[in-house]
Design an enzyme around this catalytic site. Sequence first.
Site, PDB file in Angstrom:
ATOM      1  CG  ASP A  34      -1.995  -0.945   1.257  1.00  0.00           C
ATOM      2  OD1 ASP A  34      -2.252  -1.537   0.200  1.00  0.00           O
ATOM      3  OD2 ASP A  34      -2.629  -1.110   2.309  1.00  0.00           O
ATOM      4  CE  LYS A  56      -6.978  -0.723  -2.795  1.00  0.00           C
ATOM      5  NZ  LYS A  56      -7.221  -0.833  -1.427  1.00  0.00           N
ATOM      6  CG  MET A 170      -9.536   6.054   5.471  1.00  0.00           C
ATOM      7  SD  MET A 170     -10.210   4.677   4.542  1.00  0.00           S
ATOM      8  CE  MET A 170     -10.834   3.621   5.847  1.00  0.00           C
TER       9      MET A 170
HETATM   10  C1  LIG Z   1      -7.341   2.358   4.522  1.00  0.00           C
HETATM   11  S1  LIG Z   1      -7.201   2.704   6.227  1.00  0.00           S
HETATM   12  C2  LIG Z   1      -6.139   1.384   6.676  1.00  0.00           C
HETATM   13  C3  LIG Z   1      -6.083   1.134   8.156  1.00  0.00           C
HETATM   14  C4  LIG Z   1      -5.080   0.084   8.525  1.00  0.00           C
HETATM   15  N1  LIG Z   1      -5.434  -1.215   7.994  1.00  0.00           N
HETATM   16  C5  LIG Z   1      -4.877  -0.017  10.041  1.00  0.00           C
HETATM   17  O1  LIG Z   1      -5.199  -1.058  10.626  1.00  0.00           O
HETATM   18  O2  LIG Z   1      -4.372   0.945  10.620  1.00  0.00           O
HETATM   19  C6  LIG Z   1      -6.120   4.101   6.208  1.00  0.00           C
HETATM   20  C7  LIG Z   1      -6.385   5.030   7.381  1.00  0.00           C
HETATM   21  O3  LIG Z   1      -5.757   4.524   8.543  1.00  0.00           O
HETATM   22  C8  LIG Z   1      -5.343   5.604   9.367  1.00  0.00           C
HETATM   23  N2  LIG Z   1      -3.878   5.531   9.530  1.00  0.00           N
HETATM   24  C9  LIG Z   1      -3.047   4.640   8.993  1.00  0.00           C
HETATM   25  N3  LIG Z   1      -1.781   4.836   9.425  1.00  0.00           N
HETATM   26  C10 LIG Z   1      -1.836   5.877  10.276  1.00  0.00           C
HETATM   27  C11 LIG Z   1      -0.873   6.563  11.056  1.00  0.00           C
HETATM   28  N4  LIG Z   1       0.420   6.188  11.078  1.00  0.00           N
HETATM   29  N5  LIG Z   1      -1.280   7.604  11.821  1.00  0.00           N
HETATM   30  C12 LIG Z   1      -2.577   7.980  11.834  1.00  0.00           C
HETATM   31  N6  LIG Z   1      -3.532   7.362  11.129  1.00  0.00           N
HETATM   32  C13 LIG Z   1      -3.167   6.332  10.353  1.00  0.00           C
HETATM   33  C14 LIG Z   1      -5.768   6.887   8.669  1.00  0.00           C
HETATM   34  O4  LIG Z   1      -7.043   7.238   9.145  1.00  0.00           O
HETATM   35  C15 LIG Z   1      -5.818   6.433   7.228  1.00  0.00           C
HETATM   36  O5  LIG Z   1      -6.646   7.263   6.460  1.00  0.00           O
END
Ligand SMILES: C[S@@+](CC[C@H](N)C(=O)[O-])C[C@H]1O[C@@H](n2cnc3c(N)ncnc32)[C@H](O)[C@@H]1O
Length: 237
Positions: A34, A56, A170
């Site tokens: 990703d 994505k 998100m």
């Molecule tokens: C498609 S989702 C995937 C989530 C991922 N599978 C998880 O378990 O964290 C992507 C969202 O996860 C959150 N996200 C992912 N990494 C992050 C980080 N290091 N700090 C803050 N939010 C994060 C944000 O809200 C981002 O828009």
Amino acid sequence: MVNIYLAGAGPGDPELLTLKTARLLAEARVVLHDSLVGAGVLALINPAAERIDVGKRCGGRATAQAEICRLLVEKAQAGGVVVRLKGGDPSIFGRVTEEMAALRAAGMSFEIVPGVTAASAAAAALPASLTRRGVARSLHFITGCDADHSLPAYDWAALARAGGTLAFYMGRKHIAGIAARLRAAGMEASLPAAAIESASLAEQRIIRAPLGRLAEEVMRAAPVGPVLLLVGEALAE
Ligand SMILES: C[S@@+](CC[C@H](N)C(=O)[O-])C[C@H]1O[C@@H](n2cnc3c(N)ncnc32)[C@H](O)[C@@H]1O
């Protein structure tokens, strides 16, 4: 023998990767990853491995999910260790269902390797607990962005009534709408809340503000990295 792994890359800090995923990356023949998987984690990939960015982002450039599934099956059929590396935990807003279905349809076995989800890293950043005895008895993982990029139509009153901690993934784009709907559903303006940008990474930023001011403070801070929103009494200092 399983050689296909749907693996969690964690929130960004390579030290938050599981030992298992680190080993698989070192052994991989192909890694499909990703866009949110950071440089520190990508550096652990076998230098001889083929790397494919299938990133994505909500509202951004996208490799269609069907194309990701097609590529995954194609690479898996060629043999060797194939890692589908997803930010955080693969089973939380990770579209893992479609990829499992594609692999099953092709008759291929696979394994999910869990990862540290963004909500856990965000809570650690504050630092705060996501649950609290007698105060926050549940934790809700919620997406703030639907497939058509709109704010999903939840039963906001039910979320408010549950009294647990709300973790919005998100949710950056619709933060004003999220805060307004939670307030309209009866959540107090003074309820502790926070937005954590790039949790666990060097560029991490914490925006702490009560629910009534959260949207305004986040807009002022204008985050550019991924943002996790947390709302609930458990966050009280
Ligand atoms: C498609 S989702 C995937 C989530 C991922 N599978 C998880 O378990 O964290 C992507 C969202 O996860 C959150 N996200 C992912 N990494 C992050 C980080 N290091 N700090 C803050 N939010 C994060 C944000 O809200 C981002 O828009």
